[in-house]
Scaffold this motif. Structure first.
Motif, short mmCIF file in Angstrom:
data_model
loop_
_atom_site.label_atom_id
_atom_site.label_comp_id
_atom_site.label_asym_id
_atom_site.label_seq_id
_atom_site.Cartn_x
_atom_site.Cartn_y
_atom_site.Cartn_z
N ALA A 1 0.84 -1.21 0.00
CA ALA A 1 0.00 0.00 0.00
C ALA A 1 0.87 1.26 0.00
CB ALA A 1 -0.93 0.00 1.21
N ILE A 2 1.91 1.27 0.79
CA ILE A 2 2.78 2.44 0.89
C ILE A 2 3.66 2.58 -0.35
CG2 ILE A 2 4.71 3.44 2.19
CD1 ILE A 2 3.47 2.26 4.71
N GLY A 3 3.86 1.48 -1.06
CA GLY A 3 4.75 1.50 -2.22
C GLY A 3 4.27 2.37 -3.37
N ASP A 4 2.99 2.70 -3.39
CA ASP A 4 2.44 3.51 -4.48
C ASP A 4 2.68 4.99 -4.20
OD1 ASP A 4 -0.02 5.16 -5.57
OD2 ASP A 4 0.25 3.41 -6.85
N PRO A 5 3.29 5.72 -5.15
CA PRO A 5 3.59 7.14 -4.92
C PRO A 5 2.36 8.01 -4.69
CG PRO A 5 4.47 6.42 -7.06
CD PRO A 5 3.80 5.24 -6.43
N THR A 6 1.25 7.69 -5.34
CA THR A 6 0.03 8.47 -5.12
C THR A 6 -0.47 8.29 -3.69
OG1 THR A 6 -0.58 8.33 -7.45
CG2 THR A 6 -2.35 8.87 -5.90
N ASP B 1 0.83 12.05 2.97
CA ASP B 1 1.46 13.35 3.27
C ASP B 1 0.41 14.44 3.44
OD1 ASP B 1 4.02 12.29 3.16
OD2 ASP B 1 4.38 12.96 1.10
N LEU B 2 -0.53 14.49 2.50
CA LEU B 2 -1.58 15.52 2.57
C LEU B 2 -2.46 15.35 3.79
CD1 LEU B 2 -2.61 15.60 -1.21
CD2 LEU B 2 -1.38 17.38 0.06
N LEU B 3 -2.84 14.12 4.09
CA LEU B 3 -3.68 13.87 5.26
C LEU B 3 -2.94 14.23 6.56
CD1 LEU B 3 -5.38 10.52 4.22
CD2 LEU B 3 -6.48 12.76 4.43
N LEU B 4 -1.66 13.91 6.61
CA LEU B 4 -0.88 14.27 7.80
C LEU B 4 -0.76 15.78 7.94
CD1 LEU B 4 1.87 11.53 7.64
CD2 LEU B 4 0.23 11.86 9.51
N ARG C 1 -16.98 10.87 3.28
CA ARG C 1 -16.27 10.28 4.41
C ARG C 1 -14.97 11.06 4.59
NH1 ARG C 1 -17.86 5.21 5.75
NH2 ARG C 1 -15.79 4.36 6.13
N ARG C 2 -14.67 11.41 5.83
CA ARG C 2 -13.43 12.11 6.15
C ARG C 2 -12.41 11.07 6.61
NH1 ARG C 2 -13.94 17.05 5.25
NH2 ARG C 2 -11.90 17.68 6.02
N TYR C 3 -11.25 11.13 6.01
CA TYR C 3 -10.18 10.17 6.31
C TYR C 3 -9.12 10.84 7.16
CZ TYR C 3 -12.23 7.08 2.88
OH TYR C 3 -13.08 6.26 2.21
N ARG C 4 -8.61 10.05 8.11
CA ARG C 4 -7.56 10.51 9.01
C ARG C 4 -6.51 9.38 9.09
NH1 ARG C 4 -7.00 14.26 13.01
NH2 ARG C 4 -9.10 15.03 12.62
N VAL C 5 -5.24 9.78 9.15
CA VAL C 5 -4.16 8.80 9.26
C VAL C 5 -4.19 8.17 10.65
CG1 VAL C 5 -1.65 8.49 9.26
CG2 VAL C 5 -2.71 9.99 7.56
N ASP C 6 -4.02 6.86 10.69
CA ASP C 6 -3.88 6.14 11.95
C ASP C 6 -2.39 6.21 12.32
OD1 ASP C 6 -3.20 4.01 13.79
OD2 ASP C 6 -5.18 3.18 13.41
#
Length: 112
Positions: free
Chosen positions: A12-17, A23-26, A69-74
């Motif tokens: 999942a993290i391997g994809d640049p998008t 990054d944007l969510l953080l 839906r609002r997404y937040r980084v865990d």
């Protein structure tokens, strides 16, 4: 290695998008597929699919917000990913040091 590597997480993290989305969510604290798509070179539908992948591996969590839906980084799962990366990096550093010692020993043997 001290932390077991989670292949699904790293896929999942391997994809640049997806990394850019994290990054944007953080930076923003949270976001929707619409708000993220406005800042990325992909469609809202593509962002939604990427968010689904991140959600499945636990890197983001969604909460209903009206029609979206609002997404937040865990942050705990992100810290787990960082720990895995550090562990893998340390293991490779140790391997490279061993290879260097072997190569130096071989070279010393040739010089004698």
């Amino acid at each position: 290695m001290t932390a077991a590597v989670d292949d699904d997480l790293w896929s999942a993290i391997g994809d640049p998008t997806r990394r850019r989305m994290l990054d944007l969510l953080l930076a923003d604290g949270d976001g929707t597929a619409t708000s993220l798509s406005e800042r990325l070179p992909v469609t809202r539908q593509a962002v939604a699919k990427h968010l689904g992948v991140l959600d499945r591996v636990g890197l983001v969590h969604a909460a209903p917000a009206g029609r979206e839906r609002r997404y937040r980084v865990d942050e705990a799962q992100l810290a787990r990913a960082v720990a895995q990366l550090s562990s893998v990096g340390a293991a490779w550093d140790a391997r490279l040091r061993r290879i260097k010692r072997i190569a130096e020993a071989i070279q010393r043997g040739k010089d004698q």
